[in-house]
Every structure is written in structure tokens, then in C-alpha cells.
Design an enzyme around this catalytic site. Structure first.
Site, mmCIF file in Angstrom:
data_model
loop_
_atom_site.group_PDB
_atom_site.id
_atom_site.type_symbol
_atom_site.label_atom_id
_atom_site.label_comp_id
_atom_site.label_asym_id
_atom_site.label_seq_id
_atom_site.Cartn_x
_atom_site.Cartn_y
_atom_site.Cartn_z
ATOM 1 N NE ARG A 268 57.715 23.527 50.071
ATOM 2 C CZ ARG A 268 58.548 23.339 51.115
ATOM 3 N NH1 ARG A 268 59.657 24.016 51.200
ATOM 4 N NH2 ARG A 268 58.293 22.433 51.995
ATOM 5 C CG ASP B 119 61.897 26.102 51.560
ATOM 6 O OD1 ASP B 119 61.643 26.510 52.706
ATOM 7 O OD2 ASP B 119 62.643 25.124 51.327
#
Ligand code: ATP
Ligand code: CA
Ligand code: CA
Length: 150
Positions: free
Chosen positions: A90, A93
């Protein structure tokens, strides 16, 4: 708040996240840890290493409003949850670790973060900026939790 990124220009993303948090209503960044590179834990094999850090905030928002603000900053920084695997790569986060002495257990939010005391990539930067902060459930300081990991 814990910061993590393992896609794109990670340091730039984490600095942008800190700036956006600081610019958000009701929030101000008080301290930023160093960013440390860490190996991914869990999730699919072969994902790139993370850059992790921790922020201390001045927060005038409710827990849920803070959570929603962090979610919207994740999205603005290019996070696309629809395409993600659990614990997969990702761009950004943002997790709430601690909210002072508050304990929150709602469908959206568990505070203290349920994994924080088990994660070196959280406790190392946390102990750097707030070694004496106390986990209100475990009643141990960040430094003690880090030492307990061995
Ligand atoms: P982990 O929580 O193990 O670090 P993750 O950060 O990869 O995993 P996400 O997909 O970002 O997991 O979030 C999963 C859910 O965690 C979110 O939908 C959110 O509702 C929930 N959540 C529970 N407690 C917290 C918290 N303290 N901070 C952020 N999200 C939380
Ligand atoms: Ca996380
Ligand atoms: Ca998260």
C-alpha cells in the site's frame, strides 16, 4: 499515529501524510520519529520493504473523526483499498496507536491498536519519540513493550 508505506516514494509519502495531518482541522503534529525500513510482516510473499514511522499529535477530534480524517488522507495519497490484499502492499497506511488513556472498541476502531505491542516496526519509532507513554490496557510503557520483544 503509525505511518507505513511500501509503494512509490515512501519517504515523500510519509512526509506528505504528516503535513496533511498537521493541516487538517483539529490536528497538529507535535513530534515525528525517524523513518525506519522494515521487512513486511504477513500478507502476500515478495512485497517490497516498508518505511515506518510514528507521529505524536495534538488531537481535538473524536476518535471516529480522527479515523475518518486519516482514511481520507490515505485515499488522497493514492491508497486504493478496492485493489488491496490483506496486509498487501500500500502507498500509505495510517493507524491510530494510542489516544491518551482512552480505550475504544467499536466496529471501525480498536484503540490501543490491537497489534501495536507485538510490532517492532511500531514500538521502535514510538519508543524513540515517547518512551514513557503508557499503554492503558497493558499498563506498560513503550520502552517496556519494546524490551519485551527481546
Ligand atoms: P493492521 O490493523 O493489522 O495494521 P492494516 O492496517 O493493513 O492492518 P487496514 O486494511 O488498513 O488494515 O484496516 C483494516 C481495518 O482496521 C479498518 O477498516 C479499520 O476499521 C480497522 N481498525 C481498527 N482499529 C484501528 C485503528 N486503531 N487504527 C486504524 N484502523 C483500525
Ligand atoms: Ca496497519
Ligand atoms: Ca490501517
Amino acid at each position: 499515529v503509525a505511518l507505513g508505506a511500501n509503494l512509490g516514494d515512501r519517504a515523500r509519502t510519509l512526509m506528505q501524510a504528516a503535513e496533511m495531518i498537521d493541516a487538517a482541522g483539529g490536528l497538529a503534529v507535535r513530534m515525528i520519529s525517524q523513518f525506519i525500513e522494515t521487512a513486511p510482516e504477513g500478507g502476500p510473499p515478495g512485497q517490497p520493504p516498508y518505511l515506518n514511522g510514528v507521529l505524536e499529535l495534538d488531537c481535538r477530534l473524536s476518535p471516529l473523526a480522527l479515523y475518518e480524517t486519516l482514511r481520507s488522507i490515505e485515499a488522497l495519497l493514492g491508497r486504493n483499498r478496492a485493489r488491496e490484499q490483506r496486509w498487501g502492499p500500500r502507498t500509505c497506511d495510517l493507524d491510530i496507536l494510542l489516544l491518551g488513556d482512552m480505550v475504544v472498541r467499536t466496529p471501525e476502531l480498536t484503540v490501543p491498536h490491537p497489534q501495536m505491542h507485538l510490532r517492532r516496526f511500531v514500538l521502535e519509532p514510538l519508543a524513540q519519540i515517547a518512551p514513557d507513554v503508557v499503554h492503558p490496557v497493558l499498563r506498560k510503557t513503550a520502552r517496556e513493550l519494546l524490551e519485551a520483544l527481546g
